[in-house]
Design an enzyme around this catalytic site. Structure first.
Site, mmCIF file in Angstrom:
data_model
loop_
_atom_site.group_PDB
_atom_site.id
_atom_site.type_symbol
_atom_site.label_atom_id
_atom_site.label_comp_id
_atom_site.label_asym_id
_atom_site.label_seq_id
_atom_site.Cartn_x
_atom_site.Cartn_y
_atom_site.Cartn_z
ATOM 1 N N LYS A 169 80.375 76.211 101.176
ATOM 2 C CA LYS A 169 80.831 75.634 99.913
ATOM 3 C C LYS A 169 80.942 74.139 100.090
ATOM 4 O O LYS A 169 81.056 73.647 101.218
ATOM 5 C CB LYS A 169 82.206 76.203 99.526
HETATM 6 P P1 NAD Z 1 83.032 75.310 84.773
HETATM 7 O O1 NAD Z 1 83.314 73.953 85.276
HETATM 8 O O2 NAD Z 1 81.770 75.576 84.038
HETATM 9 O O3 NAD Z 1 84.237 75.818 83.852
HETATM 10 C C1 NAD Z 1 85.563 75.844 84.284
HETATM 11 C C2 NAD Z 1 86.415 76.181 83.077
HETATM 12 O O4 NAD Z 1 87.761 76.343 83.495
HETATM 13 C C3 NAD Z 1 86.407 75.075 82.015
HETATM 14 O O5 NAD Z 1 86.449 75.671 80.731
HETATM 15 C C4 NAD Z 1 87.720 74.346 82.297
HETATM 16 O O6 NAD Z 1 88.216 73.634 81.186
HETATM 17 C C5 NAD Z 1 88.591 75.534 82.653
HETATM 18 N N1 NAD Z 1 89.806 75.184 83.362
HETATM 19 C C6 NAD Z 1 89.973 74.332 84.393
HETATM 20 N N2 NAD Z 1 91.268 74.262 84.727
HETATM 21 C C7 NAD Z 1 91.909 75.105 83.893
HETATM 22 C C8 NAD Z 1 93.267 75.470 83.742
HETATM 23 N N3 NAD Z 1 94.205 74.965 84.525
HETATM 24 N N4 NAD Z 1 93.595 76.364 82.776
HETATM 25 C C9 NAD Z 1 92.648 76.894 81.971
HETATM 26 N N5 NAD Z 1 91.336 76.588 82.077
HETATM 27 C C10 NAD Z 1 91.003 75.690 83.028
HETATM 28 O O7 NAD Z 1 83.167 76.261 86.055
HETATM 29 P P2 NAD Z 1 82.545 77.714 86.262
HETATM 30 O O8 NAD Z 1 81.238 77.538 86.925
HETATM 31 O O9 NAD Z 1 82.652 78.493 85.004
HETATM 32 O O10 NAD Z 1 83.526 78.306 87.356
HETATM 33 C C11 NAD Z 1 84.750 78.971 87.023
HETATM 34 C C12 NAD Z 1 85.215 79.785 88.225
HETATM 35 O O11 NAD Z 1 84.192 80.728 88.564
HETATM 36 C C13 NAD Z 1 85.485 78.997 89.479
HETATM 37 O O12 NAD Z 1 86.532 79.598 90.191
HETATM 38 C C14 NAD Z 1 84.182 79.130 90.254
HETATM 39 O O13 NAD Z 1 84.340 78.950 91.640
HETATM 40 C C15 NAD Z 1 83.816 80.545 89.917
HETATM 41 N N6 NAD Z 1 82.385 80.873 90.085
HETATM 42 C C16 NAD Z 1 81.418 80.183 89.429
HETATM 43 C C17 NAD Z 1 80.086 80.551 89.607
HETATM 44 C C18 NAD Z 1 78.950 79.885 88.871
HETATM 45 O O14 NAD Z 1 77.806 80.372 88.980
HETATM 46 N N7 NAD Z 1 79.164 78.834 88.103
HETATM 47 C C19 NAD Z 1 79.766 81.597 90.463
HETATM 48 C C20 NAD Z 1 80.783 82.290 91.106
HETATM 49 C C21 NAD Z 1 82.092 81.915 90.905
#
Ligand code: NAD
Length: 413
Positions: free
Chosen positions: A106
Site C-alpha cells: 500500500k
Molecule cells: P474515495 O476517495 O473515492 O471516497 C471516499 C468517500 O468517503 C468520499 O465520499 C469521502 O467524502 C468519504 N469520507 C471520507 N471521510 C469520511 C468521514 N469521516 N465520514 C463520512 N464519509 C467520509 O475512496 P474509495 O476508493 O471509495 O475508498 C473508500 C474505502 O474503500 C477506503 O477504505 C478504501 O481503502 C477502500 N477500498 C477502495 C478500493 C477502490 O478500488 N477504490 C478498493 C478496496 C478498498
C-alpha cells in the site's frame, strides 16, 4: 500513537489469532506480521503561487510470497506509516483469499488533495513516482487507486514510470481506458460489495428487495455499491460523505443523488432527504450497514449503539477488533474487508493480465469473471465458518494465511 490505536497492531491481532490456530511456527509468523520493505520519501512541488510544498509519501511492501506486491495509493491528511502498514498487510490477505497471484502493498501521500490545483496534484504524483520508482515494476510492485486517487492519477504514474523504463502499462492498474485500463475496473469494488452483500444477506435471512441499507462514504466504492444494491431492490436510506449525511426513510433516489453529487461534489443539501449528523448515521436502525469510507469508524465508543442485522466492510478496517467482537457477540455477522472490497483488486488483476497480453476483454467478460472469483472466495469462506466454527473474518484469514504460508514454504523461505 499507542498500540491500542494502531491499525497495524489491530490487523495483526487477527493474523496472530489465526496463525495460532494453524500452528504456524514463530519464524514464519514473524515474517507474516512484518512488512518486507518500507519506503518513506520526501515529496515536494512548486505551488502555483511559487511557494514550495513539501510532505511525505510512503510505499510499504508487506509480503510477496504469492506474487508481485499489489495495493492502492491514498492521498489523505491522515496517511502515516502505521496506517499504510495496516493497509499493506490487509492486501496480502485479501489477494490470497480471492486467490490472485499478488502479494500485498500500500502507499500514500500525507496531503489533502482538495488544497491542490490539478497541476500541483500531477506534479506531486510525478515527484512521488520518481522517488519510489526503484521499488515498482509489473513483476515487482503494481499500485492502484484508493481514497482520493483515481484513473487520472494512475495515468500520471504510468507516464512517469514509462519515462525511465519505456511504455509499461502493467506497472499500475485502475488506469483510464484509453491508457490500457480495464473495462469494469472503476465500478469493480462497488460491484463486489454489492454481490457479497447479496450473498451474505441471503445466507443470514435478509431479503435484499426492500432491505434498508445505511452507507457511509459516497466515493468510488460507495456510489457503485449504492447503485447496484438499489438495482437489486434494496432501499438506501442514509448516505454520508466527508461534508455531510442525509436520510430518507423510504429510500434515497440514487440516480438523482448521483446527478446531484456530480454537480455539487457532496451529498450535502440533496433535496428530498433530511440532513443528519454524520456520526449518528452509523447508529440508524437498518438491515445492512456498509461503512465504505475510512478505517476505525466503529469502535467500542459506538459499537453498542449500532443497530444493524448485518455489517459489510466496504472500507478497509472500518471496525476495530474489540468492537467487532462486541458486535459478533450480539449476533451481528460481519463480512470482512478482505472479502467485501476485494472486487477492485480482482479487476486490477484482470487489467494487469490484459496489459501483459496486450489483448482486451469485454466488460461482460470482466464482470462475469469477477462474480465467479468472488463467489468462489465467498463460498469457501462460508464453508470454513461451518467447518472451523468461527467468524467470517477468522475463516477468511484462515484461508489466506494457509495460502501465504504454503507459498513461503514452497519457496524455501
Ligand atoms: P474515495 O476517495 O473515492 O471516497 C471516499 C468517500 O468517503 C468520499 O465520499 C469521502 O467524502 C468519504 N469520507 C471520507 N471521510 C469520511 C468521514 N469521516 N465520514 C463520512 N464519509 C467520509 O475512496 P474509495 O476508493 O471509495 O475508498 C473508500 C474505502 O474503500 C477506503 O477504505 C478504501 O481503502 C477502500 N477500498 C477502495 C478500493 C477502490 O478500488 N477504490 C478498493 C478496496 C478498498
Amino acid at each position: 500513537m499507542t498500540a491500542k490505536h494502531s491499525a497495524f497492531a489491530e490487523v495483526n491481532t487477527y493474523v496472530r489469532r489465526v496463525a495460532k490456530r494453524l500452528q504456524i511456527p514463530d519464524a514464519y509468523l514473524n515474517i507474516m506480521l512484518n512488512p518486507y520493505r518500507e519506503l518513506r520519501v520526501q515529496v515536494m512541488i512548486h505551488r502555483d503561487d511559487g511557494s514550495i510544498f513539501e510532505t511525505f509519501g510512503y510505499r510499504i511492501q508487506h509480503n510477496a510470497a504469492r506474487g508481485p506486491y499489489k495495493g492502492g495509493i491514498r492521498y489523505h491528511p491522515d496517511v502515516n506509516e502505521d496506517e499504510v502498514r495496516a493497509l499493506a498487510s490487509l492486501m496480502t490477505w485479501k489477494n490470497a483469499l480471492v486467490d490472485i497471484p499478488f502479494g500485498g502493498a500500500k502507499g500514500g501521500i500525507t496531503v489533502d488533495p482538495r488544497q491542490l490545483s490539478p497541476r500541483e496534484l500531477q506534479d506531486l504524483t510525478r515527484s512521488f513516482t520518481r522517488k519510489i520508482d526503484m521499488a515498482l515494476g509489473p513483476y515487482r510492485d503494481v499500485p492502484a487507486p484508493d481514497v482520493n486517487t483515481n484513473a487520472e492519477v494512475m495515468g500520471w504514474i504510468m507516464d512517469e514510470y514509462g519515462r525511465r523504463h519505456g511504455h509499461t502499462p502493467a506497472v499500475v492498474t485502475g488506469k483510464p481506458l484509453a491508457l490500457g485500463g480495464s473495462k469494469g475496473r472503476q465500478a469493480a469494488t462497488g460491484r463486489g460489495v454489492s454481490l457479497v452483500t447479496q450473498w451474505a444477506a441471503n445466507d443470514n435471512g435478509i431479503d435484499v428487495p426492500g432491505a434498508r441499507i445505511v452507507l457511509q462514504g459516497f466515493g468510488n466504492v460507495g456510489t457503485y455499491a449504492a447503485e447496484f444494491l438499489m438495482q437489486a431492490g434494496a432501499k438506501i436510506i442514509a448516505v454520508s460523505d466527508v461534508d455531510g449525511a442525509i436520510y430518507a426513510k423510504d429510500g434515497l433516489d440514487i440516480p438523482a443523488l448521483l446527478a446531484w453529487v456530480r454537480e455539487h461534489r457532496t451529498v450535502k443539501g440533496f433535496p428530498g432527504a433530511e440532513p443528519i449528523d454524520g456520526a449518528k448515521l452509523l447508529t440508524i436502525p437498518c438491515d445492512i450497514l456498509i461503512p465504505a469510507a475510512m478505517g476505525g469508524v466503529i469502535t467500542m465508543a459506538n459499537a453498542a449503539q449500532i443497530q444493524t442485522k448485518l455489517l459489510i466492510e466496504g472500507a478497509n478496517h472500518p471496525v476495530t477488533p474489540d468492537a467487532a467482537a462486541a458486535l459478533e457477540q450480539r449476533g451481528i455477522p460481519i463480512i470482512p474487508d478482505i472479502l467485501a472490497n476485494a472486487g477492485g483488486v480482482t479487476v486490477s488483476y484482470f487489467e494487469w493480465t490484459q496489459n501483459l497480453q496486450q489483448f482486451f476483454w469485454s466488460e461482460a467478460e470482466v464482470n462475469q469473471r469477477l462474480g465467479e472469483r468472488l463467489e468462489t472466495a465467498y463460498r469457501t469462506m462460508s464453508e470454513t465458518v461451518v467447518e472451523s466454527q468461527c467468524t467470517y473474518r477468522e475463516a477468511a484469514y484462515l484461508i489466506a494465511l494457509r495460502r501465504v504460508w504454503e507459498a513461503m514454504q514452497l519457496r524455501g523461505i
